[in-house]
Design an enzyme around this catalytic site. Structure first.
Site, PDB file in Angstrom:
ATOM      1  N   HIS A   1       0.653  -1.024   0.113  1.00 31.55           N
ATOM      2  CA  HIS A   1       0.246  -0.055   0.259  1.00 31.55           C
ATOM      3  C   HIS A   1       0.838   1.681  -0.277  1.00 31.55           C
ATOM      4  O   HIS A   1       1.118   1.940   0.878  1.00 31.55           O
ATOM      5  CB  HIS A   1      -1.209  -0.110   1.329  1.00 31.55           C
ATOM      6  CG  HIS A   1      -1.814   0.842   1.326  1.00 31.55           C
ATOM      7  ND1 HIS A   1      -2.657   0.853   2.463  1.00 31.55           N
ATOM      8  CD2 HIS A   1      -1.569   2.508   0.414  1.00 31.55           C
ATOM      9  CE1 HIS A   1      -3.716   2.070   2.190  1.00 31.55           C
ATOM     10  NE2 HIS A   1      -3.427   2.687   0.896  1.00 31.55           N
TER      11      HIS A   1
ATOM     12  N   HIS B   1       1.209   5.194  -2.431  1.00 30.25           N
ATOM     13  CA  HIS B   1       0.513   5.947  -3.027  1.00 30.25           C
ATOM     14  C   HIS B   1       1.859   6.989  -3.663  1.00 30.25           C
ATOM     15  O   HIS B   1       2.542   7.524  -2.627  1.00 30.25           O
ATOM     16  CB  HIS B   1      -0.865   6.712  -2.329  1.00 30.25           C
ATOM     17  CG  HIS B   1      -1.305   6.151  -2.573  1.00 30.25           C
ATOM     18  ND1 HIS B   1      -1.957   5.495  -3.459  1.00 30.25           N
ATOM     19  CD2 HIS B   1      -1.677   6.068  -0.921  1.00 30.25           C
ATOM     20  CE1 HIS B   1      -3.406   4.964  -2.178  1.00 30.25           C
ATOM     21  NE2 HIS B   1      -2.908   4.590  -0.801  1.00 30.25           N
TER      22      HIS B   1
ATOM     23  N   ALA C   1      -4.310   8.316  -3.233  1.00 25.09           N
ATOM     24  CA  ALA C   1      -5.474   7.771  -2.835  1.00 25.09           C
ATOM     25  C   ALA C   1      -6.561   9.023  -2.902  1.00 25.09           C
ATOM     26  O   ALA C   1      -7.908   8.966  -3.684  1.00 25.09           O
ATOM     27  CB  ALA C   1      -6.143   7.143  -2.057  1.00 25.09           C
TER      28      ALA C   1
ATOM     29  N   TYR D   1     -12.054   7.837   5.754  1.00 21.63           N
ATOM     30  CA  TYR D   1     -11.041   6.536   4.942  1.00 21.63           C
ATOM     31  C   TYR D   1     -11.766   5.360   5.978  1.00 21.63           C
ATOM     32  O   TYR D   1     -11.663   4.263   5.473  1.00 21.63           O
ATOM     33  CB  TYR D   1      -9.558   6.775   5.473  1.00 21.63           C
ATOM     34  CG  TYR D   1      -9.124   7.286   4.061  1.00 21.63           C
ATOM     35  CD1 TYR D   1      -9.647   8.330   3.044  1.00 21.63           C
ATOM     36  CD2 TYR D   1      -7.246   6.804   3.776  1.00 21.63           C
ATOM     37  CE1 TYR D   1      -8.366   8.616   2.445  1.00 21.63           C
ATOM     38  CE2 TYR D   1      -6.630   7.402   2.596  1.00 21.63           C
ATOM     39  CZ  TYR D   1      -7.432   8.625   1.985  1.00 21.63           C
ATOM     40  OH  TYR D   1      -6.785   9.460   0.906  1.00 21.63           O
TER      41      TYR D   1
ATOM     42  N   HIS E   1      -5.776   0.655   5.933  1.00 22.25           N
ATOM     43  CA  HIS E   1      -5.782   0.816   7.321  1.00 22.25           C
ATOM     44  C   HIS E   1      -6.556   0.182   8.662  1.00 22.25           C
ATOM     45  O   HIS E   1      -7.195   0.226   8.922  1.00 22.25           O
ATOM     46  CB  HIS E   1      -6.944   2.060   7.431  1.00 22.25           C
ATOM     47  CG  HIS E   1      -7.205   2.716   6.521  1.00 22.25           C
ATOM     48  ND1 HIS E   1      -7.938   3.049   4.471  1.00 22.25           N
ATOM     49  CD2 HIS E   1      -5.523   3.503   5.996  1.00 22.25           C
ATOM     50  CE1 HIS E   1      -7.612   3.579   4.160  1.00 22.25           C
ATOM     51  NE2 HIS E   1      -6.677   4.337   3.810  1.00 22.25           N
TER      52      HIS E   1
ATOM     53  N   GLU F   1       1.202   2.629   3.799  1.00 27.95           N
ATOM     54  CA  GLU F   1       1.042   3.524   2.906  1.00 27.95           C
ATOM     55  C   GLU F   1       1.875   4.915   3.157  1.00 27.95           C
ATOM     56  O   GLU F   1       1.084   6.186   3.610  1.00 27.95           O
ATOM     57  CB  GLU F   1      -0.275   3.897   4.211  1.00 27.95           C
ATOM     58  CG  GLU F   1      -1.624   5.323   2.174  1.00 27.95           C
ATOM     59  CD  GLU F   1      -2.640   4.614   3.103  1.00 27.95           C
ATOM     60  OE1 GLU F   1      -2.901   4.594   3.936  1.00 27.95           O
ATOM     61  OE2 GLU F   1      -3.228   5.561   2.120  1.00 27.95           O
TER      62      GLU F   1
END
Lengths: 333, 333
Positions: free
Chosen positions: B6, B8, B68, B190, B219, B279
């Site tokens: 995960h 971005h 995202a 989220y 998450h 993330e």
């Protein structure tokens, strides 16, 4: 003493739901049919429902309010909501009068989408002054699943909050049903509402403006304790005060229906801000086929936490409730 | 090998955001300005950003996708979304081509409110066939905070799901920004999206219809593992199959930014369905002033879990990712 701060009259006689259906159907025109429920019918539902579970599980007192899912503030207009709200609050008062040792009232508010929260003040005052209620349930989304109103930190809420402070009553922040097909009520909307409310508090100075205001976030605070590090980090990145400061005003109940979750809650949030609750008979009514115990028998989970001192357990079961609800404390004194 | 599923491209050169602003402003009329970003600019952002953290934290490979929050599917119309999506997917492909040992692509989909998800198939196919991407991000709320579309279990999603199965690519269910003032993006929307999606799966027969379909809920699954007992109970009350059956198709990532949360996740969900992710550099960018470590350095939390066997830790760090993303497994073989 073990105080369960989160109970709803989910077992009300069926006339109530039928009355409500007709009331909704007549929205826009005055609805005058009286709700007819006898004292014996109330006694029957409570004796075989919430009171039986109190005895079986070994709790003493429940803060009792109208069904959360049934608040359904989006139906009709402000008058629809007001009539429904006074009706169910009256019913809660009857329960509490019939069982004064076991149930103490918490009121629904006559919220309605787009209507000022200040318009809830009169009903709050009535329930506190006339009925001796000690708290209220506040719906952060009167649109019931579309979140079209203002955040809880918006100034439009302040007149209601000021009255809460003046009356010394806290609010449990509790959404109602969901009419959005994306959100299951108890499995999504409830927890999302809890999570959403906390994050609104992180971003605003509400408790600087109103330092005496107190909220309970139910269902263990939604996702918050599980993501406590995320919230700490978001607050830090946003140059907001440490989130621990919110714990002067915000409490989490124990409506988390498995042992690891309740243990996590107490470990992360600490015993000063966790307050016992079960929401029985409510979101999850069944007996766990694996354990043979009710999912919502949250006392079992709290009892099972090892390393919790007697003093800390006492806070969770009683002390914190008396701190959050001063009117309850005075009544029990 | 440690795979972070995960990540971005949150560090993209600033031209990207400026280009997007102009593209949004021109929505409704064709926008033809090319996005100009050099390879050196990409190298610079990655070398000083995500690649640096990979090295410092001791991870090896990141599944990498467009930001995202930036998907923002509600802007403009379907064509706005398609142009933006192909642009950012192309950019991800360039990152992955420049750093083929460290980043593997995951695509954004050109979703748009009210537009059939089937219209995303061509872009998914392009990214998989031409770019070798191994997964996609699926926004369960293209309205970005108002949830006006159909649940993920609605038949309208099935053509896209069938293509995912055929291509052997899973989706991470990931909302984008929130334009609803009630929902903070990373602090509410989220997590609410994660929670909401899981509950939709509890209620429907999606995985009976499509047994090969695989989803990652990021998450840490929102509120779900913290409320696992609630979900077990709701499913039982509703006479749905045990929620454990969903674990054939649904995985939770470790983007939970404190140790007690990650430990809770692994304890409740078990090592077969937890997959490593951070993330970074994303929702929570800062260094925890208390610990001196980055909040999103989730490897530290996984490493700290005692009693986790080497085999189980290997599943979380690598094995589960290779199972969920078969195209990644083949590429690494």
């Amino acid at each position: 003493m073990i105080i369960d701060i989160h109970g709803h009259y989910t077992t009300a006689p069926r006339q109530l739901a039928a009355w409500r259906q007709r009331q909704i159907a007549s929205a826009g025109t005055p609805y005058r049919e009286p709700l007819v429920i006898t004292d014996d019918e109330i006694r029957e539902t409570i004796s075989h429902g919430q009171l039986r579970f109190q005895k079986e599980r070994g709790t003493d007192l429940t803060l009792f309010s109208p069904t959360a899912g049934g608040m359904a503030h989006h139906y009709g207009d402000e008058e629809t909501s007001r009539q429904w709200t006074t009706t169910v609050n009256d019913l809660i008062h009857r329960v509490c009068s019939l069982f004064p040792d076991n149930f103490v009232g918490v009121c629904q508010l006559p919220q309605s989408p787009g209507v000022s929260p200040a318009n809830c003040i009169a009903e709050l005052q009535r329930c506190v002054d006339e009925y001796g209620f000690v708290g209220c349930n506040l719906n952060p989304d009167p649109s019931d699943g579309y979140w079209t109103g203002a955040p809880l930190t918006d100034r439009s809420w302040y007149p209601l909050y000021e009255k809460m402070v003046q009356l010394e009553v806290p609010a449990m922040i509790h959404v109602s049903m969901s009419c959005n097909p994306n959100f299951h009520g108890t499995g999504a909307h409830y927890l999302n509402g809890d999570t959403t409310a906390f994050m609104q508090f992180v971003l605003a100075d509400l408790f600087k403006d109103l330092p005496e205001l107190k909220f309970v976030i139910p269902h263990g605070g939604g996702a918050v304790p599980y993501h406590w590090g995320r919230y700490r980090g978001i607050a830090q990145d946003a140059e907001r005060p440490p989130i621990d400061e919110l714990l002067d005003n915000v409490y989490f109940d124990t409506c988390v229906y498995h042992y690891p979750g309740v243990r996590h809650l107490v470990e992360v949030i600490g015993p000063n801000n966790v307050v016992f609750a079960s929401e029985m008979i409510g979101a999850v009514k069944g007996i766990d086929a694996r354990s043979g115990h009710y999912f919502d028998d949250t006392k079992r989970y709290v009892d099972a936490i090892q390393g919790l001192s007697d003093a800390d357990r006492h806070k969770i079961y009683e002390g914190n409730a008396l701190k959050i609800y001063p009117r309850l404390a005075r009544r029990l004194a």
